[in-house]
Write an enzyme that holds these catalytic residues in place. Structure first.
Site, PDB file in Angstrom:
ATOM      1  N   GLY A  99      -6.173  -4.629  -5.229  1.00 35.44           N
ATOM      2  CA  GLY A  99      -7.626  -4.544  -5.149  1.00 35.44           C
ATOM      3  C   GLY A  99      -8.114  -4.521  -3.708  1.00 35.44           C
ATOM      4  O   GLY A  99      -9.186  -3.995  -3.413  1.00 35.44           O
TER       5      GLY A  99
ATOM      6  N   ALA B 282      -5.772  -4.166  -0.810  1.00 38.34           N
ATOM      7  CA  ALA B 282      -4.816  -3.743   0.215  1.00 38.34           C
ATOM      8  C   ALA B 282      -3.912  -2.619  -0.263  1.00 38.34           C
ATOM      9  O   ALA B 282      -3.745  -2.399  -1.462  1.00 38.34           O
ATOM     10  CB  ALA B 282      -3.961  -4.946   0.601  1.00 38.34           C
TER      11      ALA B 282
ATOM     12  N   ASP C  25      -4.073 -16.338  -8.681  1.00 34.73           N
ATOM     13  CA  ASP C  25      -3.932 -14.946  -9.138  1.00 34.73           C
ATOM     14  C   ASP C  25      -2.488 -14.684  -9.571  1.00 34.73           C
ATOM     15  O   ASP C  25      -1.894 -13.672  -9.198  1.00 34.73           O
ATOM     16  CB  ASP C  25      -4.372 -13.990  -8.017  1.00 34.73           C
ATOM     17  CG  ASP C  25      -4.755 -12.608  -8.564  1.00 34.73           C
ATOM     18  OD1 ASP C  25      -4.903 -12.468  -9.797  1.00 34.73           O
ATOM     19  OD2 ASP C  25      -4.899 -11.674  -7.761  1.00 34.73           O
TER      20      ASP C  25
HETATM   21  N1  LIG Z   1       6.981  -7.626   0.091  1.00 40.37           N
HETATM   22  C1  LIG Z   1       6.805  -6.620  -0.765  1.00 40.37           C
HETATM   23  N2  LIG Z   1       7.848  -5.853  -1.139  1.00 40.37           N
HETATM   24  C2  LIG Z   1       7.695  -4.842  -2.034  1.00 40.37           C
HETATM   25  N3  LIG Z   1       6.521  -4.540  -2.619  1.00 40.37           N
HETATM   26  C3  LIG Z   1       5.446  -5.268  -2.301  1.00 40.37           C
HETATM   27  C4  LIG Z   1       5.523  -6.347  -1.361  1.00 40.37           C
HETATM   28  N4  LIG Z   1       4.300  -6.909  -1.241  1.00 40.37           N
HETATM   29  C5  LIG Z   1       3.496  -6.227  -2.072  1.00 40.37           C
HETATM   30  N5  LIG Z   1       4.170  -5.244  -2.711  1.00 40.37           N
HETATM   31  C6  LIG Z   1       3.618  -4.285  -3.704  1.00 40.37           C
HETATM   32  O1  LIG Z   1       2.262  -4.040  -3.409  1.00 40.37           O
HETATM   33  C7  LIG Z   1       1.415  -4.445  -4.508  1.00 40.37           C
HETATM   34  C8  LIG Z   1       0.084  -4.963  -3.991  1.00 40.37           C
HETATM   35  O2  LIG Z   1       0.306  -6.087  -3.121  1.00 40.37           O
HETATM   36  P1  LIG Z   1      -0.676  -7.322  -3.084  1.00 40.37           P
HETATM   37  O3  LIG Z   1      -0.751  -7.911  -4.461  1.00 40.37           O
HETATM   38  O4  LIG Z   1      -0.270  -8.236  -2.008  1.00 40.37           O
HETATM   39  O5  LIG Z   1      -2.056  -6.561  -2.726  1.00 40.37           O
HETATM   40  P2  LIG Z   1      -3.541  -7.024  -3.050  1.00 40.37           P
HETATM   41  O6  LIG Z   1      -4.476  -5.917  -2.690  1.00 40.37           O
HETATM   42  O7  LIG Z   1      -3.788  -8.347  -2.405  1.00 40.37           O
HETATM   43  O8  LIG Z   1      -3.470  -7.146  -4.617  1.00 40.37           O
HETATM   44  P3  LIG Z   1      -4.524  -7.811  -5.611  1.00 40.37           P
HETATM   45  O9  LIG Z   1      -5.376  -6.666  -6.069  1.00 40.37           O
HETATM   46  O10 LIG Z   1      -3.679  -8.385  -6.701  1.00 40.37           O
HETATM   47  O11 LIG Z   1      -5.261  -8.842  -4.814  1.00 40.37           O
HETATM   48  C9  LIG Z   1       2.258  -5.471  -5.275  1.00 40.37           C
HETATM   49  O12 LIG Z   1       1.881  -5.537  -6.640  1.00 40.37           O
HETATM   50  C10 LIG Z   1       3.669  -4.911  -5.103  1.00 40.37           C
HETATM   51  O13 LIG Z   1       3.912  -3.884  -6.045  1.00 40.37           O
END
Ligand SMILES: Nc1ncnc2c1ncn2[C@@H]1O[C@H](COP(=O)(O)OP(=O)(O)OP(=O)(O)O)[C@@H](O)[C@H]1O
Length: 465
Positions: free
Chosen positions: A160, A162, A272
């Site tokens: 959502g 990043a 979450d």
């Molecule tokens: N260290 C990692 N290694 C491999 N894939 C990763 C890693 N970190 C994140 N990802 C991938 O990227 C996706 C999104 O990462 P993340 O959940 O940190 O983003 P976000 O925007 O904060 O998500 P949310 O919408 O849940 O808040 C994860 O679901 C995963 O598929």
């Protein structure tokens, strides 16, 4: 997976809840307990890294604690939970001695403040580097080189807030670079500091490993998880993990959450927990990631009240979506939903917007294991492990938080660890410490039918179905 936008502000949300209660349940005034409970305002703990971030958040949320009240009344849901607990102990006697390699969260060393080696000028980052002097600071050009200038072929995940890119550092280390994409510069800075403030502090085999960040504060660099997220392998691939891998993922995630809730010097509520936020190492060891919504909770506070609804529908505990209450038990609920996904192979909310909780609840109540278990597993599972997982899931998604186990108890329940059975029994016998949300639920004589009906209504409104 539908993501509840942050802009579903509390005021709008209360309108929704007001609608429930006025139109559907006019006899229960929802504000009654909020006004009559003994609520004291807390203040941010200045020693908490969250204190560093105080200015970003001050005024947006309120925290409260209350005096604990030990009286309680029996409800149908409580007696069903007690039946679940007694079913569990019966099962325990059948003995399962198979133990997977796990990490005991409480055995992890606690982080101590090290003398700052940092000469950086940013006080927030300096504070964080005090905790983890091993963190690297990257330049934007280093990250651009590592990710082929953030090319789409390196994009491995999108959330959502990043985008996450696969990268290769100069020394050959594979990393995941998380670039904050949504929001204004201030919001991005806030999100970045909030996540780094917690992820830099936690250190456990079942939490994601931060390698460093950039000086501009919009990129976080993590160790790459080669298998990606649990959601991608459980729901996005034909090659679904077998039961022993799923069991390992459940146990490891429970260990990671136990560490956050009980093993860290500060209580950390993740807020979450979901399949997208569980990363997997190549040997299927789970690592909890995405601490963007996580909260520090001072020990003396029973809970935290949020003013904005953030997180993912399908994993929300009822007290969260009804009253904005956040504490360890809201994470326990989300873990219960995750466990149901592992058992059933279904998504928390599927493409028809059917909630796995609503689908599974009657089957859990009748202990219909055959119907619950993912058909793709066939008969290839350890029946005792499944029994334990099913019972644990049904306890974790109890509508009343008091009936949900603590995460350390979840670990014991999942492992079927006889040595600790007695201590769990003893703790169940102990006088229950009532939480704020429990008071609310008792006051409303909240029952299973209303619980499922509220989830359905909430789903309809949140998803517009
Ligand atoms: N260290 C990692 N290694 C491999 N894939 C990763 C890693 N970190 C994140 N990802 C991938 O990227 C996706 C999104 O990462 P993340 O959940 O940190 O983003 P976000 O925007 O904060 O998500 P949310 O919408 O849940 O808040 C994860 O679901 C995963 O598929």
């Amino acid at each position: 997976m539908p993501y509840l936008p942050c802009d579903l502000a509390l005021s709008e949300f209360w309108l929704v809840i007001f609608y429930f209660h006025c139109v559907l349940f006019p006899v229960f005034p929802i504000f009654v307990d909020l006004r009559f409970s003994d609520v004291n305002n807390g203040s941010l703990d200045p020693s908490s890294p969250r204190g560093v971030l105080d200015s970003c958040f001050r005024g947006s949320e309120s925290e409260a604690s209350f005096k604990e009240n030990t009286t309680q009344s029996e409800s149908p849901s409580k007696s069903r939970a007690l039946t679940n607990w007694s079913r569990f102990f019966k099962l325990w006697k059948k003995k399962s001695t198979k133990h997977l390699r796990t990490f005991h969260p409480l055995a992890m060393p606690k982080l101590s403040r090290e003398k700052s080696r940092s000469t950086r000028e940013d006080p927030d980052l300096t504070h964080i580097y005090n905790y983890r002097s091993s963190l690297k600071e990257f330049t934007l050009s280093e990250l651009q080189t590592a990710t082929k200038n953030f090319s789409s072929e390196n994009l491995i995940g999108k959330g959502g807030y990043a985008e996450v890119y696969k990268g290769c550092l100069q020394d050959g280390t594979l990393v995941a670079v998380k670039r904050l994409t949504k929001g204004t510069v201030d919001e991005k800075t806030c999100g970045f500091l909030c996540e780094i403030g917690i992820i830099a502090y936690v250190d456990h085999p079942n939490t994601a490993k931060l390698v460093g960040c950039d000086s501009d504060g919009i990129h976080l660099v993590f160790q790459l998880s080669p298998l990606g997220s649990l959601a991608s392998i459980l729901h996005g691939s034909k090659d679904k993990p077998d039961w022993s891998k799923r069991y390992r993922i459940a146990l490891g995630t429970a260990n990671g959450l136990t560490y956050l809730h009980e093993g860290c010097q500060k209580r950390i509520i993740h807020r979450d927990i979901k399949a997208d936020n569980i990363l997997l190492t190549e040997d299927y060891e789970p690592q909890i990631c995405d601490f963007g919504l996580a909260k520090w909770l001072p020990r003396q506070w029973t809970h935290h009240n949020v003013s904005k609804f953030e997180g993912t529908f399908g994993y929300f505990a009822p007290e969260y979506f009804m009253h904005g209450i956040v504490d360890e038990k809201t994470d326990v609920y989300s873990f219960g939903v995750l466990l149901l996904e592992l058992i059933t192979g279904r998504r928390a909310v599927d493409h028809l917007q059917q909630s796995v909780v609503i689908w599974a609840k009657p089957l859990l109540d009748s202990n219909d294991i055959r119907e619950l278990v993912d058909p793709s597993l066939g008969d290839n599972y350890d029946a005792e492990e499944i029994d334990r997982a099913v019972l644990t899931a049904s306890l974790c998604i109890e509508q009343s938080p008091i009936l949900r186990p603590k995460m350390s108890q979840v670990v014991i329940l999942l492992r079927g660890d006889e040595d600790n059975a007695q201590s769990v029994k003893e703790s169940q016998k102990q006088t229950h410490r009532r939480t704020y949300s429990e008071e609310l639920f008792d006051a409303q004589e909240y029952n299973s039918t209303r619980y499922l009906s509220d989830i359905s209504r909430f789903k309809e409104i949140a998803l517009g179905s």
